[in-house]
Write a protein that holds these residues in place. Structure first.
Motif, PDB file in Angstrom:
ATOM      1  N   TYR A 256       1.992   1.496  -3.055  1.00 12.53           N
ATOM      2  CA  TYR A 256       1.067   2.641  -4.579  1.00 12.53           C
ATOM      3  C   TYR A 256       0.537   3.666  -3.750  1.00 12.53           C
ATOM      4  CZ  TYR A 256      -3.429   3.512  -6.654  1.00 12.53           C
ATOM      5  OH  TYR A 256      -4.583   3.789  -7.112  1.00 12.53           O
TER       6      TYR A 256
ATOM      7  N   ILE B 132      -2.492  -5.364  -6.678  1.00 11.03           N
ATOM      8  CA  ILE B 132      -1.780  -3.253  -7.128  1.00 11.03           C
ATOM      9  C   ILE B 132      -1.003  -3.917  -8.278  1.00 11.03           C
ATOM     10  CG2 ILE B 132      -0.708  -1.517  -6.325  1.00 11.03           C
ATOM     11  CD1 ILE B 132      -1.745  -2.679  -3.114  1.00 11.03           C
TER      12      ILE B 132
ATOM     13  N   ALA C  69       0.976   3.734 -11.088  1.00 13.91           N
ATOM     14  CA  ALA C  69       0.425   2.988 -11.175  1.00 13.91           C
ATOM     15  C   ALA C  69      -0.141   2.780 -12.179  1.00 13.91           C
ATOM     16  CB  ALA C  69      -1.052   3.709 -10.213  1.00 13.91           C
TER      17      ALA C  69
ATOM     18  N   LEU D 244       2.070  -1.872 -10.384  1.00 10.13           N
ATOM     19  CA  LEU D 244       2.632  -0.716 -10.783  1.00 10.13           C
ATOM     20  C   LEU D 244       3.387  -0.758 -12.197  1.00 10.13           C
ATOM     21  CD1 LEU D 244       3.829   0.166  -7.234  1.00 10.13           C
ATOM     22  CD2 LEU D 244       2.176   1.031  -8.334  1.00 10.13           C
TER      23      LEU D 244
ATOM     24  N   SER E  71      -5.420  -5.736  -1.481  1.00  7.87           N
ATOM     25  CA  SER E  71      -6.629  -5.345  -2.608  1.00  7.87           C
ATOM     26  C   SER E  71      -6.637  -6.089  -3.549  1.00  7.87           C
ATOM     27  CB  SER E  71      -5.504  -4.681  -3.663  1.00  7.87           C
ATOM     28  OG  SER E  71      -6.433  -4.491  -4.269  1.00  7.87           O
TER      29      SER E  71
ATOM     30  N   TRP F   7       0.549  -1.078   0.200  1.00  8.94           N
ATOM     31  CA  TRP F   7       0.093  -0.120  -0.162  1.00  8.94           C
ATOM     32  C   TRP F   7       0.826   1.125  -0.129  1.00  8.94           C
ATOM     33  CZ3 TRP F   7      -5.006   0.110  -1.498  1.00  8.94           C
ATOM     34  CH2 TRP F   7      -5.598  -1.033  -1.681  1.00  8.94           C
TER      35      TRP F   7
ATOM     36  N   GLU G  70      -7.934   1.149  -9.794  1.00  3.28           N
ATOM     37  CA  GLU G  70      -7.613   1.425  -8.802  1.00  3.28           C
ATOM     38  C   GLU G  70      -8.606  -0.024  -7.698  1.00  3.28           C
ATOM     39  OE1 GLU G  70     -10.186   4.036  -6.123  1.00  3.28           O
ATOM     40  OE2 GLU G  70      -8.727   5.823  -7.514  1.00  3.28           O
TER      41      GLU G  70
END
Length: 450
Positions: free
Chosen positions: A280, A443, A424, A445, A439, A277, A428
């Motif tokens: 992110y 997530i 990112a 990236l 998530s 997190w 979302e």
């Protein structure tokens, strides 16, 4: 335009008992009504027990700090983890728990953190090298954060990297366990007698048995090394050789399997959630990403003293823990009749201490849903840090590895951002609660070498 972190899960205005149970089993974050983010205390009744959410700092202090023996850890949530964790310090209460902490805590004191720092740094370097092979392509960062956190645990606990055969197998089996373990065990929800079955899923029990068997292999090997005088001076050796100052006893081999299981669960799962997190947030707040990257230039052949110079990284990590506390809720059980905020609390009630609600409480925090690492220098931030911030719990049962995590998180964050720019990609992420806050669909990236 003001940018915000991912929206919190939907907050229903009101839900029925049946719908709440269904939502809770699927994802406890989505089941929480909006009013709980403003309430000082809230009561929730079921046919089986009463539950009270506490956001009042005075009540939290009573339960966690002043009278923890009157509010032992509840088995309703933790019962689901018993196939893996056995009689670990995470699940025990009373004198058994106190003895376990007397033996375990010395391994995580400040001096020992300094000793484990090289292993953390080596794990960080291995993580950077691994990510370099994935540069310029979408990366599911939760999986990579899990890999990094598991590497830290095995290097600091057993002096072996994640590539070690047994360590790698534990990591792979744990991924299966995580996917099969519901946060709510129906047997515990109903609080059935001990002789009745607990309705653990077959796959969950099989994964837990495999993980415990692999951990036993590691602890048996370490015990033999201790007896032969060839054991490395790491956390496992420290814990296995520490005697209870009151009884003179050490942990048995069976006890050690339980404790290693919780070290891996708590130290790996929670750290992975926090790091993912945080990365992110750095991707969607590039100005803070650059501040961390600039500060990270002090890294090199660094030693433990460098942590004092990673202030921005630490504040960013603290803010990420506020918005996405890895353990969203903790449950204690009342053993005495109580009266809280003019309400009578029956014996056996569930006292819910929720970092998820407390850290976003609308009557406590300025900009509660916003990302602002500078808040820790404000009067509101300092007050809330004392009264409304508990990512590692509080009181006697505060997480043993809290100091460990506050070294590992900022260090790995700085090492990664020193080498990569991140952005990112994909949808979302939506936070949900599995064993920790993750998530819903990962997530994603993109990491570009600097």
């Amino acid at each position: 335009m003001t940018r915000m972190p991912p929206k919190p899960p939907s907050r229903p205005a009101k839900v029925s008992l049946l719908k709440y149970m269904m939502l809770f089993r699927a994802d406890l974050l989505s089941s929480q009504p909006e009013r709980l983010y403003r309430a000082w205390m809230a009561e929730f009744r079921t046919p089986f027990f009463r539950s009270y959410l506490l956001n009042d700092a005075r009540l939290i202090k009573t339960v966690l700090k002043e009278r923890p023996d009157d509010f032992p850890k509840s088995g309703r949530i933790s019962e689901g983890l018993r196939p893996l964790l056995g009689n670990s310090v995470f699940l025990t209460n009373g004198e058994v728990w106190k003895q376990q902490r007397r033996i375990i805590d010395p391994a995580f004191e400040g001096g020992r953190l300094r000793d484990t720092f090289p292993a953390m740094r080596d794990a960080g370097a291995a993580t950077v090298a691994r990510l370099q092979r994935m540069a310029d392509a979408p990366v599911e960062i939760e999986a990579e954060a899990s890999h990094a956190a598991a590497d830290v645990i095995f290097r600091t606990l057993f002096s072996i990297p994640i590539e070690h055969e047994v360590a790698g197998r534990v990591f792979e089996e744990f991924r299966d366990y995580q996917r099969s373990q519901p946060i709510l065990n129906i047997g515990a929800f109903l609080k059935l007698p001990k002789w009745m079955p607990r309705f653990h899923r077959r796959r969950t029990k099989a994964s837990a048995k495999m993980i415990r068997g692999l951990i036993k292999q590691l602890t048996d090997e370490r015990m033999a090394e201790i007896e032969a005088g060839t054991a490395p001076d790491d956390l496992a050796t420290k814990i296995m050789t520490t005697r209870d100052p009151e009884t003179g006893e050490t942990l048995s081999a069976a006890d050690m399997v339980d404790q290693v299981a919780i070290f891996f669960l708590a130290g790996h799962e929670t750290s992975a959630s926090a790091l993912a997190w945080t990365l992110y947030l750095m991707a969607i707040f590039p100005e803070w990403q650059e501040k961390v990257a600039q500060e990270a230039q002090v890294l090199g052949e660094c030693d433990f003293k460098v942590m004092k110079r990673l202030k921005v990284s630490r504040d960013v990590f603290r803010e990420s823990l506020r918005l996405y506390p890895p353990v969203p809720m903790m449950v204690r059980e009342s053993t005495c009749p109580e009266r809280f905020r003019e309400r009578d609390i029956p014996v056996g009630s569930q006292m819910v201490l929720s970092p998820w609600h407390l850290h976003r409480h609308q009557r406590l925090w300025d900009n509660p849903d916003g990302f602002d690492p500078t808040r820790w220098e404000t009067e509101n931030g300092r007050q809330c840090a004392r009264d409304a911030y508990m990512p590692f719990s509080e009181g006697p049962r505060v997480c043993t590895g809290a100091g460990f995590a506050m070294v590992e998180g900022p260090l790995l964050l700085s090492m990664i951002l020193k080498q990569f720019r991140i952005e990112a990609v994909g949808p979302e992420p939506v936070p949900v609660a599995y064993l920790t806050v993750r998530s819903k669909d990962g997530i994603w990236l993109r990491l570009t070498p600097r």
